[in-house]
Write an enzyme that holds these catalytic residues in place. Sequence first.
Site, PDB file in Angstrom:
ATOM      1  N   ALA A  18     -54.297  53.250  32.796  1.00 21.71           N
ATOM      2  CA  ALA A  18     -54.369  52.778  34.177  1.00 21.71           C
ATOM      3  C   ALA A  18     -53.051  52.265  34.728  1.00 21.71           C
ATOM      4  CB  ALA A  18     -55.420  51.672  34.275  1.00 21.71           C
ATOM      5  N   HIS A  33     -52.628  45.514  38.223  1.00 23.64           N
ATOM      6  CA  HIS A  33     -51.697  45.310  37.113  1.00 23.64           C
ATOM      7  C   HIS A  33     -50.287  45.239  37.686  1.00 23.64           C
ATOM      8  CE1 HIS A  33     -54.909  46.358  34.311  1.00 23.64           C
ATOM      9  NE2 HIS A  33     -55.107  47.468  34.998  1.00 23.64           N
ATOM     10  N   ASN A  41     -56.329  47.186  27.690  1.00 24.18           N
ATOM     11  CA  ASN A  41     -55.557  48.211  26.995  1.00 24.18           C
ATOM     12  C   ASN A  41     -54.191  48.415  27.636  1.00 24.18           C
ATOM     13  OD1 ASN A  41     -57.310  49.191  24.822  1.00 24.18           O
ATOM     14  ND2 ASN A  41     -58.676  49.816  26.471  1.00 24.18           N
TER      15      ASN A  41
END
Length: 267
Positions: free
Chosen positions: A119, A218, A188
Amino acid sequence: MSTTGTLKVGLVGWGAIGRVVGTALAAGEVPGAVLTCVVDNRPLGGAAPAEQVPFDTAIERCDLIVEAAGQGVVREWGERILAAGTDLLVASTGALTDEDLAKRLLEAGPGRVRFTSGAVGGLDLLQAVRALGPLDEVLLTTTKLPTTLEQPWMDKELIGRLRSATEPVEVLAGTARDVPVKFPRSTNVAASVALAVGDLDAVQVRVVADPHAVRTRHVIEAAGPHGSYRFEVAHTPDADNPATSGVVPYAVLRSLGAIAGRPGQIL
């Protein structure tokens, strides 16, 4: 790869990630790759577009196994897959924060272990910068809905803060060595950044719960003698599994395209 030139792929996990990847493979959307079988610990009743088989059978039949079912699969089956001469594509990179496991996988063979970016972007640039010298600072801040971050290890006080939050709450801060272990399905990205940087302890991680987080966010901030870098991504969570971003299966498909040799694919 098989003698026919077509990459025979086995898919582990028929969940939010696996369904998208498996459906695309079965539809021929990754030239040079074909879905051969699916492994899942639940009876799928023909829901998958390929035969459901036991893990050992998948290893025998396939050139490459795609892990789309969590870190436990990597820990339990990774070495056996590679020792059989089958390649392994890991989506749950958080498993690699176990340095002993990572070392064993990288040393196992003749199969090869591969990783997908998942991602987050910018990892290729971080790898290039690392070749110039170590980075002085690397910070990852991940922001998600509180409901996706609740974990069995949390005490009642922290669970209460998450459930009653009206503003962002910092849930945990630590390194990329520690945080993915605490959030095995949600962080992750931290492990992926650490793999790019080459040092689990060099990556500082903040996990933030935000009740207003329409998107999973993120933010990577890195700095060193050769420059400073900032990457930010904001993904819509997967409708079936809000703990993961909807883009992840497409990152897996992109990796499969590169492995299968799709023309024009950037590696």
